[in-house]
Design a protein around this motif. Structure first.
Motif, PDB file in Angstrom:
ATOM      1  N   MET A   1       0.667  -1.136   0.024  1.00 51.78           N
ATOM      2  CA  MET A   1       0.064   0.154   0.113  1.00 51.78           C
ATOM      3  C   MET A   1       0.885   1.243   0.063  1.00 51.78           C
ATOM      4  O   MET A   1       2.095   0.960   0.119  1.00 51.78           O
ATOM      5  CB  MET A   1      -0.849   0.019   1.184  1.00 51.78           C
TER       6      MET A   1
ATOM      7  N   GLU B   1       5.278   6.216   0.355  1.00 57.67           N
ATOM      8  CA  GLU B   1       6.165   5.171   0.183  1.00 57.67           C
ATOM      9  C   GLU B   1       5.292   4.029  -0.104  1.00 57.67           C
ATOM     10  O   GLU B   1       4.256   3.956   0.417  1.00 57.67           O
ATOM     11  CB  GLU B   1       7.158   4.997   1.050  1.00 57.67           C
ATOM     12  N   THR B   2       5.850   2.912  -0.848  1.00 62.93           N
ATOM     13  CA  THR B   2       5.097   1.782  -0.749  1.00 62.93           C
ATOM     14  C   THR B   2       5.545   0.936   0.312  1.00 62.93           C
ATOM     15  O   THR B   2       6.848   0.688   0.719  1.00 62.93           O
ATOM     16  CB  THR B   2       5.497   1.002  -2.093  1.00 62.93           C
ATOM     17  N   VAL B   3       4.637   0.653   1.167  1.00 57.77           N
ATOM     18  CA  VAL B   3       4.971  -0.038   2.445  1.00 57.77           C
ATOM     19  C   VAL B   3       4.253  -1.413   2.633  1.00 57.77           C
ATOM     20  O   VAL B   3       3.103  -1.487   1.837  1.00 57.77           O
ATOM     21  CB  VAL B   3       4.687   0.644   3.792  1.00 57.77           C
ATOM     22  N   ALA B   4       4.208  -2.397   3.397  1.00 54.49           N
ATOM     23  CA  ALA B   4       3.428  -3.701   3.401  1.00 54.49           C
ATOM     24  C   ALA B   4       2.170  -3.196   4.088  1.00 54.49           C
ATOM     25  O   ALA B   4       2.069  -2.420   4.921  1.00 54.49           O
ATOM     26  CB  ALA B   4       4.267  -4.507   4.551  1.00 54.49           C
ATOM     27  N   ASP B   5       1.118  -3.916   3.447  1.00 46.95           N
ATOM     28  CA  ASP B   5      -0.131  -3.609   4.365  1.00 46.95           C
ATOM     29  C   ASP B   5      -0.492  -4.129   5.521  1.00 46.95           C
ATOM     30  O   ASP B   5       0.394  -5.177   6.132  1.00 46.95           O
ATOM     31  CB  ASP B   5      -1.324  -4.745   3.271  1.00 46.95           C
ATOM     32  N   PRO B   6      -1.202  -3.393   6.165  1.00 45.06           N
ATOM     33  CA  PRO B   6      -1.261  -3.901   7.698  1.00 45.06           C
ATOM     34  C   PRO B   6      -2.029  -5.271   7.966  1.00 45.06           C
ATOM     35  O   PRO B   6      -2.895  -5.535   6.967  1.00 45.06           O
ATOM     36  CB  PRO B   6      -2.130  -2.737   8.429  1.00 45.06           C
TER      37      PRO B   6
ATOM     38  N   ILE C   1       4.842   5.860   9.802  1.00 42.00           N
ATOM     39  CA  ILE C   1       3.755   6.247   9.034  1.00 42.00           C
ATOM     40  C   ILE C   1       2.914   7.533   9.732  1.00 42.00           C
ATOM     41  O   ILE C   1       2.525   7.116  10.933  1.00 42.00           O
ATOM     42  CB  ILE C   1       2.733   5.233   8.606  1.00 42.00           C
TER      43      ILE C   1
END
Lengths: 388, 275
Positions: A1, A15-20, A57
């Motif tokens: 996401m 940024e593109t980070v992992a989904d929670p 975030i």
């Protein structure tokens, strides 16, 4: 996401980070439909809040749709449209039971850090430093919301997102700031700072029987907005605040004073230069210009209410004046859950409409520009709403 | 007669204190003169004279620090923390008696046949094994335990539960007395006392979270299993907090470098739980 991440002073990036995902049984995952930049986010942007880490975030004002729930979530379910309060509360501890929701005992995983810094821990807060829990914030496409049953306010009607988004922070914050003033008929309320909370404090003040609401700032468009909303305004660049307040109240002073500015106040003269020098050298953490003026201006026996965020240590506080005049201080993070439902009812009935604040609408990808424009008050910026 | 003796002793003590203060004053004044004179010369002999002045000035504080260090190295370290939980004595006691997965700094707890437990604490990647044995237990009022001695670290502690006033639940008080075997370790333990207190408070906060809400607060984005499947791109691993860094320094000191530190249980003593 996609999410807005903090990388240092004046350095925020999408940024593109992992989904929670679901971590605890009472969690829910919310797909964010609208989120906003809060004035207190600017303290993070300016690097004044300790214990931030690169990649954190940001964002604590958000709403959206529940897309996943933990096995112990009962009151809300997948598909519900919800507004999420910035403070995370367990609903079970001594403080939650006493409706002091923002002082929740059980939602800050870094309780020892808060104990060392503040003497005890309060509630965890989304996207607001590791001192306050280290939770990922809502300026993102998805957020993990702990204790979803306690926090999430379900929006049952088809009311527009923008009308209810500010129930996540600034509307209850402004309302609590006014309510803390113990309003009585015929009183005078003075508000320092006409950012979003100050503007909504003018709006909420009108729900009570104040004789006069005086709004103080130095930004012309903000003063104009407050004037249109019914306040008597003081431009601090053109008038001496204390003299004008003395004049407007026939020497009594305002019965209640709200400091909606907090730790990064813009003052004038030698005191302002002194505060800025000390803050930049880290000899004090906060610049309390507005708080000092509020204490000095407030009527004997009056109330000083401080919704503005303070983070650490302040200098040259006129505590002698506060003592001599027998002032009452009310402050702290907002006990959100106490106000969200009643305020939603007012918004739904059309008696409150906070959307007048919104000056900028952007995509989440433009959030770094939104922070800069909001901080620098460029282009008449008062409130930025982001859409992921 | 007693009065006269007391008066003489008091006079002698006062006289000694006055002489001591006068001596310190003279030493400080001479040190200041030497430093000023030395610095004004602006040459090598001047620098040496100034350094001698600094040495005289620092002698007193250094001596006091050394005496304090000597005193501390012969004393045990007391670590304590307390918290109030809005649950009954029995509920809190039961949470404490099932500590598996409860404490943040404890990686695993192995129950042994002899009734002792081996606690594995991981500090910055280094496993620290601590063996503990419950010496006495009075459900739901508390228990006493002993940490086993392997020549490195020994100690004992107590967990005490009391009803909180005003029906606010249960007060938990934990006290641990550490007795490291080596003088340097004792000093390190004293230096880490504040950090250890905060770490203990954090663990008690987790006890409260579990007892009151049924879960332990976490700011994790995902579970460990999810994280293994999907590597985050925007977040970095949590940086080491000051207390963790201090704890690591302590482990390093104890183990003389990275490795496994073992502390084992020794004896069982009968101690009554204080009420």
């Amino acid at each position: 996401m996609k999410a807005l991440c903090w990388y240092g002073k004046e350095d925020v990036r999408v940024e593109t980070v992992a989904d929670p995902g679901i971590v605890n049984p009472k969690d829910a995952i919310v797909r964010v439909s609208r989120t906003a930049i809060c004035g207190s986010d600017l303290h993070l942007y300016d690097g004044y809040i300790p214990t931030m880490q690169r990649g954190d975030i940001l964002g604590h004002e958000f709403m959206g749709e529940i897309v996943e729930t933990g096995r112990d979530v009962r009151r809300v379910s997948v598909g519900d449209r919800v507004v999420v309060p910035f403070a995370i509360s367990c609903g079970r501890c001594e403080y939650c039971r006493r409706e002091l929701w923002s002082l929740c005992d059980n939602t800050n995983p870094n309780a020892a850090l808060a104990k060392a810094g503040y003497g005890d821990t309060g509630a965890g807060i989304f996207g607001y430093s590791h001192l306050l829990g280290g939770y990922a914030g809502g300026q993102a496409e998805y957020v993990r919301v702990p204790f979803a049953d306690v926090g999430c306010l379900k929006i049952e009607s088809d009311i527009n997102d923008e009308k209810v988004l500010f129930l996540s922070d600034i509307l209850p914050t402004a309302y609590q700031a006014v309510e803390q003033c113990q309003p009585r008929k015929g009183q005078v309320l003075a508000i320092w700072g006409l950012g979003p909370v100050g503007q909504l404090a003018v709006t909420c003040g009108k729900l009570f029987d104040f004789d006069q609401i005086i709004a103080i700032d130095d930004v012309p468009e903000r003063l104009e907005m407050a004037r249109e909303n019914g306040a008597t305004v003081i431009n601090m660049r053109e008038e001496k605040i204390l003299e004008t307040l003395d004049d407007l109240t026939a020497g009594r002073g305002p019965d209640a004073c709200i400091d909606a500015v907090g730790m990064e106040a813009h003052g004038t003269g030698v005191t302002n230069a002194y505060d800025r020098a000390k803050q930049s050298l880290r000899l004090q953490t906060d610049r309390p210009t507005a708080l000092r003026e509020a204490i000095f201006a407030c009527r004997k026996g009056g109330v000083v209410s401080a919704p503005g965020v303070y983070g650490g240590f302040i200098d040259k506080m006129p505590f002698g004046a506060a003592f001599a005049k027998g002032l009452t201080f009310k402050m702290g993070q907002t006990h959100m859950h106490r106000y969200m439902k009643p305020l939603l009812d007012l918004v739904t009935r059309g008696e409150l409409n906070p959307t007048f604040l919104i000056t900028h609408r952007m995509r989440l990808s433009d959030a770094p520009r939104g922070y800069k424009e909001f901080r620098d008050k460029q282009d008449g910026c008062i409130k930025v709403v982001l859409q992921p | 007669m007693v009065c006269i003796a007391e008066k003489v002793m008091h006079t002698t003590t006062s006289s000694r204190e006055t002489n001591h203060q006068l001596g310190r004053l003279l030493a400080t004044a001479s040190a200041a003169v030497l430093v000023v004179y030395g610095l004004r010369r602006r040459d090598l002999p001047g620098a040496l004279v100034a350094a001698a002045g600094v040495g005289i000035a620092a002698r007193g504080p250094m001596k006091r620090a050394s005496q304090r260090a000597k005193q501390l190295s012969s004393e045990p370290t007391h670590i304590k923390a307390a918290i109030t939980v809005r649950s009954s004595l029995t509920e809190v006691f039961d949470v404490l008696r099932s500590p598996e997965g409860l404490f943040e700094s404890v990686e695993s707890i192995e129950r042994r046949e002899d009734g002792s437990t081996r606690w594995t604490v991981r500090l910055k990647g280094i496993p620290l094994h601590v063996d503990a044995r419950i010496e006495s237990e009075q459900r739901p009022r508390g228990l006493r335990f002993r940490l086993q001695d392997t020549g490195l670290l020994q100690g004992h502690g107590a967990v005490e539960l009391r009803p909180a006033p005003g029906e606010q639940g249960t007060e938990i008080r934990v006290r641990i007395e550490l007795e490291p075997s080596r003088a340097r370790l004792r000093l390190a333990a004293h230096a880490l006392r504040k950090a250890a207190h905060l770490a203990l408070f954090n663990e008690l906060a987790r006890v409260r979270q579990l007892a009151e809400t049924g879960e332990i607060a976490s700011s994790a984005m995902r579970t460990l299993e999810d994280a293994e499947q999907q590597e985050p791109q925007g977040r970095r691993p949590r940086e080491t907090r000051e207390d963790e860094a201090l704890a690591f320094a302590f482990v390093d000191e104890a183990s003389q470098g990275p490795g496994v530190v073992e502390v084992a249980v020794v004896e069982v003593i009968e101690v009554e739980i204080e009420r």
